[in-house]
Scaffold this motif. Structure first.
Motif, PDB file in Angstrom:
ATOM      1  N   PRO A  12       0.818  -1.267  -0.031  1.00 32.27           N
ATOM      2  CA  PRO A  12       0.085   0.003  -0.076  1.00 32.27           C
ATOM      3  C   PRO A  12       0.885   1.542  -0.223  1.00 32.27           C
ATOM      4  N   SER A  13       2.172   1.274   0.682  1.00 34.97           N
ATOM      5  CA  SER A  13       2.645   2.634   0.688  1.00 34.97           C
ATOM      6  C   SER A  13       3.757   3.013  -0.640  1.00 34.97           C
ATOM      7  N   GLY A  14       4.008   1.941  -1.269  1.00 31.55           N
ATOM      8  CA  GLY A  14       4.332   2.034  -2.618  1.00 31.55           C
ATOM      9  C   GLY A  14       3.493   2.503  -3.680  1.00 31.55           C
ATOM     10  N   LEU A  35       9.230  -1.727  -8.285  1.00 33.54           N
ATOM     11  CA  LEU A  35       9.811  -3.222  -8.450  1.00 33.54           C
ATOM     12  C   LEU A  35       9.103  -3.964  -7.191  1.00 33.54           C
ATOM     13  N   GLU A  36       8.418  -5.186  -7.409  1.00 37.13           N
ATOM     14  CA  GLU A  36       7.748  -6.033  -6.233  1.00 37.13           C
ATOM     15  C   GLU A  36       8.607  -7.370  -6.346  1.00 37.13           C
ATOM     16  N   LYS A  37       8.803  -7.765  -5.187  1.00 37.13           N
ATOM     17  CA  LYS A  37       9.560  -9.049  -5.254  1.00 37.13           C
ATOM     18  C   LYS A  37       8.697 -10.388  -5.473  1.00 37.13           C
ATOM     19  N   GLY A  48      -5.722  -7.104   8.261  1.00 35.10           N
ATOM     20  CA  GLY A  48      -6.793  -6.556   7.070  1.00 35.10           C
ATOM     21  C   GLY A  48      -7.637  -5.652   7.613  1.00 35.10           C
ATOM     22  N   GLY A  49      -7.502  -5.058   9.091  1.00 30.57           N
ATOM     23  CA  GLY A  49      -8.671  -4.123   9.337  1.00 30.57           C
ATOM     24  C   GLY A  49      -8.210  -2.768   8.984  1.00 30.57           C
ATOM     25  N   LEU A  50      -9.224  -2.167   8.225  1.00 34.26           N
ATOM     26  CA  LEU A  50      -9.109  -0.859   7.574  1.00 34.26           C
ATOM     27  C   LEU A  50      -9.943   0.214   8.341  1.00 34.26           C
ATOM     28  N   ARG A  99      -8.688  -9.051   3.094  1.00 33.44           N
ATOM     29  CA  ARG A  99      -7.488  -9.611   3.005  1.00 33.44           C
ATOM     30  C   ARG A  99      -6.364  -9.172   2.064  1.00 33.44           C
ATOM     31  N   ARG A 100      -5.252  -9.233   2.491  1.00 38.78           N
ATOM     32  CA  ARG A 100      -4.347  -8.259   2.060  1.00 38.78           C
ATOM     33  C   ARG A 100      -3.829  -8.628   0.615  1.00 38.78           C
ATOM     34  N   ASN A 101      -3.922 -10.153   0.137  1.00 39.69           N
ATOM     35  CA  ASN A 101      -3.717 -10.815  -1.124  1.00 39.69           C
ATOM     36  C   ASN A 101      -4.652 -10.117  -2.175  1.00 39.69           C
ATOM     37  N   THR A 123      13.432  -8.884  -6.806  1.00 39.02           N
ATOM     38  CA  THR A 123      14.001  -8.690  -5.375  1.00 39.02           C
ATOM     39  C   THR A 123      15.183  -7.806  -5.170  1.00 39.02           C
ATOM     40  N   VAL A 124      15.054  -6.742  -4.571  1.00 41.41           N
ATOM     41  CA  VAL A 124      15.969  -5.806  -4.529  1.00 41.41           C
ATOM     42  C   VAL A 124      16.894  -6.129  -3.488  1.00 41.41           C
ATOM     43  N   LYS A 125      18.277  -6.079  -3.674  1.00 44.09           N
ATOM     44  CA  LYS A 125      19.386  -6.462  -2.777  1.00 44.09           C
ATOM     45  C   LYS A 125      20.096  -5.423  -2.068  1.00 44.09           C
ATOM     46  N   GLY A 281       5.684   4.130   4.416  1.00 39.20           N
ATOM     47  CA  GLY A 281       5.035   3.019   5.130  1.00 39.20           C
ATOM     48  C   GLY A 281       5.827   2.475   6.355  1.00 39.20           C
ATOM     49  N   ASP A 282       5.950   1.196   6.578  1.00 36.44           N
ATOM     50  CA  ASP A 282       6.506   0.433   7.598  1.00 36.44           C
ATOM     51  C   ASP A 282       8.006   0.484   7.463  1.00 36.44           C
ATOM     52  N   ALA A 283       8.711   1.009   6.538  1.00 35.01           N
ATOM     53  CA  ALA A 283      10.050   1.115   6.529  1.00 35.01           C
ATOM     54  C   ALA A 283      10.512   2.603   7.385  1.00 35.01           C
TER      55      ALA A 283
HETATM   56  C1  LIG Z   1       0.222  -9.964  11.694  1.00 35.69           C
HETATM   57  C2  LIG Z   1      -0.124  -8.720  11.241  1.00 35.69           C
HETATM   58  C3  LIG Z   1      -1.380  -8.064  11.245  1.00 35.69           C
HETATM   59  C4  LIG Z   1      -1.348  -6.784  10.864  1.00 35.69           C
HETATM   60  N1  LIG Z   1      -2.959  -6.386  11.008  1.00 35.69           N
HETATM   61  C5  LIG Z   1      -3.243  -4.900  10.534  1.00 35.69           C
HETATM   62  C6  LIG Z   1      -4.477  -4.517  10.499  1.00 35.69           C
HETATM   63  O1  LIG Z   1      -5.246  -4.949  10.839  1.00 35.69           O
HETATM   64  N2  LIG Z   1      -4.608  -3.174  10.342  1.00 35.69           N
HETATM   65  C7  LIG Z   1      -3.595  -2.470   9.718  1.00 35.69           C
HETATM   66  O2  LIG Z   1      -3.789  -1.303   9.386  1.00 35.69           O
HETATM   67  N3  LIG Z   1      -2.339  -2.871   9.579  1.00 35.69           N
HETATM   68  C8  LIG Z   1      -2.009  -4.212  10.033  1.00 35.69           C
HETATM   69  N4  LIG Z   1      -1.005  -4.652  10.092  1.00 35.69           N
HETATM   70  C9  LIG Z   1       0.210  -3.668   9.644  1.00 35.69           C
HETATM   71  C10 LIG Z   1       0.120  -3.839   8.101  1.00 35.69           C
HETATM   72  O3  LIG Z   1       0.436  -4.998   7.483  1.00 35.69           O
HETATM   73  C11 LIG Z   1       1.613  -2.746   7.510  1.00 35.69           C
HETATM   74  O4  LIG Z   1       1.518  -1.756   8.205  1.00 35.69           O
HETATM   75  C12 LIG Z   1       1.399  -2.508   6.074  1.00 35.69           C
HETATM   76  O5  LIG Z   1       1.378  -3.635   5.232  1.00 35.69           O
HETATM   77  C13 LIG Z   1       2.574  -1.666   5.669  1.00 35.69           C
HETATM   78  O6  LIG Z   1       2.538  -1.398   4.244  1.00 35.69           O
HETATM   79  P1  LIG Z   1       3.802  -1.235   3.421  1.00 35.69           P
HETATM   80  O7  LIG Z   1       3.241  -0.965   1.885  1.00 35.69           O
HETATM   81  O8  LIG Z   1       4.662  -0.147   4.246  1.00 35.69           O
HETATM   82  O9  LIG Z   1       4.565  -2.686   3.483  1.00 35.69           O
HETATM   83  P2  LIG Z   1       4.239  -3.957   3.115  1.00 35.69           P
HETATM   84  O10 LIG Z   1       2.611  -4.029   3.061  1.00 35.69           O
HETATM   85  O11 LIG Z   1       5.014  -5.054   3.930  1.00 35.69           O
HETATM   86  O12 LIG Z   1       4.676  -4.150   1.504  1.00 35.69           O
HETATM   87  C14 LIG Z   1       6.107  -4.124   1.262  1.00 35.69           C
HETATM   88  C15 LIG Z   1       6.163  -4.706  -0.242  1.00 35.69           C
HETATM   89  O13 LIG Z   1       7.417  -4.831  -0.570  1.00 35.69           O
HETATM   90  C16 LIG Z   1       7.860  -5.999  -1.126  1.00 35.69           C
HETATM   91  N5  LIG Z   1       9.263  -6.179  -0.945  1.00 35.69           N
HETATM   92  C17 LIG Z   1       9.804  -6.534   0.469  1.00 35.69           C
HETATM   93  N6  LIG Z   1      11.456  -6.491   0.264  1.00 35.69           N
HETATM   94  C18 LIG Z   1      11.369  -6.595  -1.158  1.00 35.69           C
HETATM   95  C19 LIG Z   1      12.423  -6.382  -1.971  1.00 35.69           C
HETATM   96  N7  LIG Z   1      13.845  -6.942  -1.180  1.00 35.69           N
HETATM   97  N8  LIG Z   1      12.590  -6.150  -3.152  1.00 35.69           N
HETATM   98  C20 LIG Z   1      11.247  -5.973  -3.775  1.00 35.69           C
HETATM   99  N9  LIG Z   1       9.982  -6.041  -3.021  1.00 35.69           N
HETATM  100  C21 LIG Z   1      10.063  -6.067  -1.795  1.00 35.69           C
HETATM  101  C22 LIG Z   1       6.956  -6.900  -0.549  1.00 35.69           C
HETATM  102  O14 LIG Z   1       6.809  -8.276  -1.330  1.00 35.69           O
HETATM  103  C23 LIG Z   1       5.624  -5.968  -0.036  1.00 35.69           C
HETATM  104  O15 LIG Z   1       4.741  -6.415  -1.223  1.00 35.69           O
HETATM  105  C24 LIG Z   1      -0.446  -5.901  10.371  1.00 35.69           C
HETATM  106  C25 LIG Z   1       0.819  -6.461  10.306  1.00 35.69           C
HETATM  107  C26 LIG Z   1       1.029  -7.729  10.638  1.00 35.69           C
HETATM  108  C27 LIG Z   1       2.467  -8.448  10.526  1.00 35.69           C
END
Ligand SMILES: Cc1cc2nc3c(=O)[nH]c(=O)nc-3n(C[C@H](O)[C@H](O)[C@H](O)COP(=O)(O)OP(=O)(O)OC[C@H]3O[C@@H](n4cnc5c(N)ncnc54)[C@H](O)[C@@H]3O)c2cc1C
Length: 384
Positions: A12-14, A35-37, A48-50, A99-101, A123-125, A281-283
């Motif tokens: 979602p962040s990207g 780029l997505e791995k 998946g709670g929004l 569901r996130r998928n 996959t980014v290294k 995002g989480d980063a």
């Molecule tokens: C068990 C669990 C339950 C959660 N429940 C909730 C919830 O109910 N509600 C909520 O709001 N949040 C929830 N979260 C948090 C939420 O999942 C994250 O905050 C959110 O996914 C962050 O989005 P993002 O885009 O920053 O990272 P991500 O969703 O992790 O996306 C990162 C993407 O980068 C890709 N990637 C990673 N490394 C590489 C690489 N080296 N090269 C290329 N691609 C790469 C991954 O495949 C992925 O697609 C939960 C997390 C966990 C672990």
């Protein structure tokens, strides 16, 4: 240099960063590469709670999340040992569960339909910025871009490449999917539960039990979240309190597959950029109270896109205003307040305090939640 903006990670962040960039300047679409791995629809461990802010940001992009299979919970319960506070939001659901998928696949499709290329299975290294651009090493060769957005999640390579020695605050999280409640307990099926009973046992977090669906079948998603704030004390393994909570409601944890993944959470000291590379995002960090990060991830996309667009106008890519932009935004404000609340509610771990908080101080907790925790998206840029 062909690629101007390289986004690492198609969560979602990207995807939000890309969609907001072309909202600001549609001509950028052919200059962005994600780029997505994995390959969509890819698995991502998440309940998946929004919350409302995720829906608001998607609506502003002209996207209707109801296109994604979902379950709406009209009530949320914040309990301590089974008793506590019930939250209903007038005229709407309290929380929507996807569901996130399915959600990420849908958002990736919308991004592609907007003209942005996503390359899957890369996959980014390593990420190596220099004065003139950024070199990104992957398992499919090297890419060169003017700027890079690190959207690769809690364990991301981008953050580790640019801040190899920074402290990382991570929560440990376990998740389990079970069938719905049996017919004799149908009322629980409509409710998303949070229970903070593990806090006095040095688990600085809660168990959850959400309604969900898997391939159209109604299910429950259970889990346990621990910020690790009480990691210096003796504490039980995460499995025990989750098993205890599930047993109270007639489920045997040992019958189900348990999955775990860390969540990197926001602290005011987390760094967010170096020249030519910024993180989203989480980063950078998710909400520390609940580990909620989907709405935040979408919000980081708004800020990163605005920062990038202004950097192009100025013709310099130091990104030295990005952290200030974050701190001053609705997202930064809620992240800071949530970080502060986390330090209070999980370190005051006594049973009496948790009972006071979740069972007695209801009006105060509801007020703080509505004003400081939710509705931050209304204080974000790019509103129309
Ligand atoms: C068990 C669990 C339950 C959660 N429940 C909730 C919830 O109910 N509600 C909520 O709001 N949040 C929830 N979260 C948090 C939420 O999942 C994250 O905050 C959110 O996914 C962050 O989005 P993002 O885009 O920053 O990272 P991500 O969703 O992790 O996306 C990162 C993407 O980068 C890709 N990637 C990673 N490394 C590489 C690489 N080296 N090269 C290329 N691609 C790469 C991954 O495949 C992925 O697609 C939960 C997390 C966990 C672990």
């Amino acid at each position: 240099m062909d690629i101007q903006i390289l986004i690492l990670g198609g969560g979602p962040s990207g995807l939000s960063t890309a969609l907001h960039l072309i909202k600001i300047n549609p001509l950028l679409a052919p200059r962005i590469l994600i780029l997505e791995k994995e390959n969509y629809p890819r698995f991502k461990l998440c309940a998946g709670g929004l919350v409302i802010d995720a829906e608001v940001i998607l609506e502003r992009l002209g996207l209707d999340v109801r296109e994604v299979p979902h379950v709406d919970a009209p009530n949320i319960r914040f309990d301590f040992a089974g008793k506590g506070l019930n939250v209903r939001v007038p005229k709407r659901h309290a929380i929507r569960v996807i569901r996130r998928n399915e959600f990420d696949h849908w958002l990736a499709k919308k991004t592609r339909e907007a003209g942005i290329e996503i390359r899957e299975g890369v996959t980014v290294k390593k990420v190596i910025p220099d004065q003139n651009g950024v070199t990104v090493q992957t398992d499919q060769g090297e890419f060169r871009a003017e700027i890079v957005v690190g959207a690769d999640g809690s364990n991301g390579v981008t953050r580790r490449s640019i801040f190899p020695n920074e402290p990382v605050y991570t929560a440990r999280v376990l998740e389990v999917i079970t069938p719905n409640y049996p017919k004799q307990e149908p009322t629980r099926n409509d409710i998303a539960f949070f229970d903070f009973f593990p806090v006095p046992n040095n688990i600085a977090g809660y168990t959850w039990d959400f309604p969900t669906q898997v391939n159209g079948e109604p299910m429950r998603c259970w889990g346990i979240y621990d910020t690790n704030l009480l990691a210096d004390f003796n504490r039980p393994a995460l499995k025990e309190p989750l098993a205890e909570e599930m047993k109270r409601h007639g489920f045997d944890l040992s019958e189900y597959e348990i999955k775990g993944h860390p969540i990197r959470w926001y602290s005011p000291w987390n760094k967010a950029s170096v020249p030519r590379v910024l993180l989203v995002g989480d980063a950078v960090g998710a909400d520390p109270i609940f580990g909620e990060g989907i709405s935040m991830a979408l919000g980081y996309g708004v800020l990163a896109a605005t920062e990038i667009a202004e950097s192009y106008q100025r013709g310099e890519f130091s990104f030295d205003r990005y952290k200030r932009r974050l701190v001053r935004s609705g997202l930064g404000q809620t992240l800071f307040v949530r970080w502060l609340i986390t330090q209070i509610i999980y370190t005051l771990k006594w049973r009496w305090f948790q009972i006071l908080l979740w069972r007695i101080l209801k009006p105060i907790v509801l007020f703080v939640a509505w004003v400081f925790i939710l509705n931050w998206s209304k204080r974000m840029p790019l509103r129309n």
